[in-house]
Design a protein around this motif. Structure first.
Motif, mmCIF file in Angstrom:
data_model
loop_
_atom_site.group_PDB
_atom_site.id
_atom_site.type_symbol
_atom_site.label_atom_id
_atom_site.label_comp_id
_atom_site.label_asym_id
_atom_site.label_seq_id
_atom_site.Cartn_x
_atom_site.Cartn_y
_atom_site.Cartn_z
ATOM 1 N N ARG A 174 117.600 66.133 78.909
ATOM 2 C CA ARG A 174 118.219 66.416 80.228
ATOM 3 C C ARG A 174 117.157 66.217 81.315
ATOM 4 O O ARG A 174 116.059 66.771 81.223
ATOM 5 N N GLY A 175 117.519 65.453 82.323
ATOM 6 C CA GLY A 175 116.574 65.252 83.417
ATOM 7 C C GLY A 175 115.389 64.386 83.047
ATOM 8 O O GLY A 175 114.377 64.379 83.753
ATOM 9 N N LYS A 176 115.491 63.685 81.943
ATOM 10 C CA LYS A 176 114.386 62.804 81.527
ATOM 11 C C LYS A 176 114.956 61.468 81.073
ATOM 12 O O LYS A 176 116.034 61.411 80.479
ATOM 13 N N LEU A 177 114.211 60.427 81.342
ATOM 14 C CA LEU A 177 114.610 59.084 80.915
ATOM 15 C C LEU A 177 113.545 58.585 79.947
ATOM 16 O O LEU A 177 112.369 58.531 80.289
ATOM 17 N N PHE A 178 113.986 58.277 78.729
ATOM 18 C CA PHE A 178 113.058 57.818 77.687
ATOM 19 C C PHE A 178 113.167 56.308 77.579
ATOM 20 O O PHE A 178 114.248 55.762 77.374
ATOM 21 N N LEU A 179 112.034 55.638 77.739
ATOM 22 C CA LEU A 179 112.028 54.176 77.721
ATOM 23 C C LEU A 179 111.198 53.674 76.539
ATOM 24 O O LEU A 179 110.128 54.226 76.237
#
Ligand SMILES: [Zn+2]
Length: 347
Positions: free
Chosen positions: A315-320
């Motif tokens: 939540r509230g994080k973008l994993f690339l």
């Protein structure tokens, strides 16, 4: 006597170190124990073998007593563990796990933080997977393996030969068949103890909200921006957590959107005006065959964590993930107070 105990301990330790199975070690241990007991009990006190052992009958009875206490402790501990599994099962709204299911989910049942209670949550969960393609395949396979009770899958496409390079759930004889029905058949071969609901249709503004309202978690593995925004809109309206993944060429991304808990929605990060995220068609630019396996498996992991309330969510994080350089980045993503979807449409 101490010498015998020391030799026995070293012997068991060496066998364990060499990877000998516990059952075989136990058999050797019991045979040795009975041999020493018979030697002490039947041979006269001045017998050379008995003198070599150097143990009196009283000492051996004391050792036996300690041995029986330890054995009793292990048996009782095992019984308590088994009864815990049954107790957690009986807390469920679904019927208790069968012996076959307990065996099937054994590695979850002994896994710290999941156990019987977590497995029961997985059995009761309803997850909707949007898209039965590269991401939808590994997601639904792992969710099925994990024992998610109900998995809905929506897609209106049919399996094509070019799908088989990365859509690992399908076989060559599935080419030309509806993806959701092929998924249903192949998934039930992985786990027949769950329910698969295939929706052989396009997700559109008329059916999206009602369908999404019937599930606990939505997983979006669709391959176009229009569907992604549609899914996001319906999830915002229904206050459902959305696990969204995307892949293109050598790169993938994943996040969990949940504005109902004051975290961003998909549109906060990727407004409809933004066309530069990873949703360019795989048919146009290509995609690495195993990349959807990586991102799809991560999506399944996040869904399982969400259902069992374990660990830190995305939540509230973008994993690339960049497969070419094998680099991963996790960036913070804040809710956009002016977002045209979650700031206006949340109930
Ligand atoms: Zn938003």
């Amino acid at each position: 006597m101490l010498v015998i105990l020391l030799i026995a301990t070293i012997f068991v330790g060496v066998l364990a170190f060499l990877g000998v199975r516990k059952k075989i070690i136990l058999k050797i241990f019991l045979t040795s124990y009975i041999f020493i007991f018979l030697t002490i009990f039947f041979l006269p006190e001045n017998n050379p073998l008995r003198l070599t052992l150097g143990v009196s009958l009283n000492e051996w009875i004391s050792i036996s007593f300690v041995f029986l206490v330890i054995l009793g402790y292990i048996v009782v501990l095992k019984k308590i563990k088994t009864s815990n599994i049954v107790k957690y099962s009986s807390n469920s709204s679904k019927k208790n796990m069968s012996d076959v299911e307990i065996e099937r989910y054994a590695r979850h049942l002994v896994l710290k933080d999941i156990g019987g209670q977590g497995q029961q949550r997985l059995r009761n969960a309803k997850v909707l997977v949007v898209g039965a393609g590269g991401l939808g395949n590994p997601v639904s396979m792992y969710l099925a393996g994990a024992g998610i009770g109900t998995i809905g899958i929506i897609d209106n496409d049919v399996v094509s030969l070019s799908n088989l390079q990365r859509q690992i759930l399908y076989r060559e004889h599935d080419v030309g068949k509806s993806k959701v029905f092929a998924t249903q058949k192949n998934i039930l071969e992985i786990n027949p103890h769950i329910e698969i609901k295939p929706y052989n249709r396009l997700l559109d503004s008329r059916n999206a909200q009602k369908l999404i309202s019937e599930y606990d978690i939505i997983i979006d593995g669709s391959d176009n921006l229009k569907t992604r925004h549609l899914v996001n809109f319906a999830c915002v309206k229904e206050k459902k957590p959305l696990i969204s993944g995307a892949i293109s060429q050598w790169e993938g991304q994943i996040s969990l959107f949940d504005p109902s808990k004051n975290y961003p929605c998909y549109s906060c990060i990727f407004p409809e005006t933004d066309k530069e995220n990873l949703t360019r068609s795989c048919a146009d630019v290509g995609v690495l065959s195993s990349l959807p396996g990586v991102i799809g498996s991560l999506m399944a992991v996040e869904a399982i964590k969400e259902i069992t309330a374990v660990g830190d969510s995305l939540r509230g994080k973008l994993f690339l993930y960049d497969a070419m350089s094998c680099k991963t980045i996790k960036i913070e993503a804040e809710r956009n107070k002016n977002c045209k979807v979650c700031s206006i449409n949340e109930k």
